[in-house]
Design an enzyme around this catalytic site. Structure first.
Site, PDB file in Angstrom:
ATOM      1  N   ASP A  22      38.510  31.417  46.466  1.00 41.15           N
ATOM      2  CA  ASP A  22      37.715  32.623  46.723  1.00 41.15           C
ATOM      3  C   ASP A  22      36.824  32.321  47.933  1.00 41.15           C
ATOM      4  OD1 ASP A  22      36.380  35.060  46.233  1.00 41.15           O
ATOM      5  OD2 ASP A  22      35.097  34.198  44.714  1.00 41.15           O
ATOM      6  N   PHE A  58      37.795  41.158  41.643  1.00 39.62           N
ATOM      7  CA  PHE A  58      37.847  40.214  40.523  1.00 39.62           C
ATOM      8  C   PHE A  58      39.150  40.379  39.737  1.00 39.62           C
ATOM      9  CE2 PHE A  58      36.784  38.611  36.308  1.00 39.62           C
ATOM     10  CZ  PHE A  58      36.185  37.410  36.638  1.00 39.62           C
ATOM     11  N   VAL A  59      39.812  39.250  39.477  1.00 43.74           N
ATOM     12  CA  VAL A  59      41.065  39.287  38.704  1.00 43.74           C
ATOM     13  C   VAL A  59      40.960  38.426  37.447  1.00 43.74           C
ATOM     14  CG1 VAL A  59      42.600  39.798  40.653  1.00 43.74           C
ATOM     15  CG2 VAL A  59      42.069  37.431  40.102  1.00 43.74           C
ATOM     16  N   GLU A  73      44.904  24.726  42.040  1.00 40.64           N
ATOM     17  CA  GLU A  73      43.824  25.676  41.734  1.00 40.64           C
ATOM     18  C   GLU A  73      44.404  27.018  41.296  1.00 40.64           C
ATOM     19  OE1 GLU A  73      40.888  26.445  41.213  1.00 40.64           O
ATOM     20  OE2 GLU A  73      39.405  25.491  42.504  1.00 40.64           O
ATOM     21  N   ASP A  74      43.667  27.755  40.498  1.00 39.68           N
ATOM     22  CA  ASP A  74      44.085  29.111  40.153  1.00 39.68           C
ATOM     23  C   ASP A  74      43.827  30.046  41.327  1.00 39.68           C
ATOM     24  OD1 ASP A  74      41.317  28.893  39.940  1.00 39.68           O
ATOM     25  OD2 ASP A  74      41.179  29.868  37.996  1.00 39.68           O
ATOM     26  N   GLY A 106      40.845  27.245  34.760  1.00 38.61           N
ATOM     27  CA  GLY A 106      41.658  28.368  35.219  1.00 38.61           C
ATOM     28  C   GLY A 106      43.094  28.051  35.609  1.00 38.61           C
ATOM     29  N   LYS A 111      41.785  34.617  48.321  1.00 39.07           N
ATOM     30  CA  LYS A 111      41.110  35.835  48.776  1.00 39.07           C
ATOM     31  C   LYS A 111      40.602  35.603  50.197  1.00 39.07           C
ATOM     32  CE  LYS A 111      39.200  37.373  44.291  1.00 39.07           C
ATOM     33  NZ  LYS A 111      37.952  37.336  43.487  1.00 39.07           N
ATOM     34  N   ARG A 144      42.140  34.630  29.398  1.00 41.93           N
ATOM     35  CA  ARG A 144      42.937  33.526  29.977  1.00 41.93           C
ATOM     36  C   ARG A 144      44.373  33.524  29.466  1.00 41.93           C
ATOM     37  NH1 ARG A 144      39.549  30.008  32.645  1.00 41.93           N
ATOM     38  NH2 ARG A 144      37.520  29.581  31.706  1.00 41.93           N
ATOM     39  N   ASP A 164      39.691  33.823  33.679  1.00 38.00           N
ATOM     40  CA  ASP A 164      38.904  34.458  32.611  1.00 38.00           C
ATOM     41  C   ASP A 164      37.871  35.451  33.117  1.00 38.00           C
ATOM     42  OD1 ASP A 164      37.203  32.413  33.789  1.00 38.00           O
ATOM     43  OD2 ASP A 164      35.844  32.801  32.129  1.00 38.00           O
TER      44      ASP A 164
END
Ligand code: 5GP
Length: 178
Positions: free
Chosen positions: A105, A154-155, A101-102, A47, A133, A167, A161
């Site tokens: 969460d 959720f994104v 990190e992307d 990600g 988040k 992606r 993805d």
């Protein structure tokens, strides 16, 4: 703007220009904080590939870059267990580590990674995440460097993805709730 990926509808959330502005701000902070420190960036695949690429183009000091592949997600939710699909290939002893990190969460992925890396005695470990988040976060280490704090939805896009799709989108999209 709305798009369909597989069976789900998503709406435009953060446009590319806003992402790139924030990424530049993060890169400048890192440049300042890690002057003369020759940090090693550990990019968490898959990600974070797009974020890391833009971030590191703006980071103009000396650094090393390496990759690790983890996964805890299937479809729209975390499966709770973190699998390391590709391990660390380099020595990080006595190095300043920045995990890229992307999204953070629940924080499970990052906590488990940090524990693992600490065994190798780096000088320091910090997290640089594009997204965070806060409502979903259960860990002890919120990212020190964070682009956007976002709601618990959720994104997809900009490296993130939905079942391996989306992606390549340059903007970030959010799941549409009926
Ligand atoms: P955590 O372990 O913090 O719950 O989850 C971290 C990983 O889950 C991220 O690296 C990312 O791969 C995935 N993830 C968490 N939230 C989202 C999301 O909203 N969209 C996508 N596409 N992946 C997410």
């Amino acid at each position: 703007m709305e798009i369909q990926i597989l069976d789900k509808q998503f709406s435009l959330f953060i446009p590319s220009e806003n992402i790139l502005n924030e990424v530049q701000v993060l890169a400048k902070k890192l440049e300042f904080d890690y002057k003369e420190k020759n940090p090693i960036f550990i990019i968490v695949l898959n990600g974070a590939f797009m974020f890391a690429s833009d971030l590191l183009k703006c980071f103009r000091n000396s650094c090393d870059i390496t990759f690790i592949k983890l996964s805890s997600y299937k479809g729209l939710s975390s499966v709770g267990t973190v699998r390391q699909q590709m391990g660390l290939m380099v020595d990080i002893q006595d190095r300043h580590v920045i995990i890229v990190e992307d999204i953070v969460d629940t924080g499970l992925t990052i906590e488990s990674l940090i524990k693992n890396l600490e065994n190798q005695n780096p000088t320091s470990i910090e997290i640089c995440s594009l997204l965070f988040k806060p409502e979903a976060f259960k860990g002890n280490n919120p990212p020190k460097y964070n682009g956007f704090s976002i709601p618990n939805k959720f994104v997809v896009g900009y490296g993130l993805d939905y079942d391996e799709k989306g992606r390549n989108l340059k903007d970030l999209y959010q799941l549409k709730t009926e």
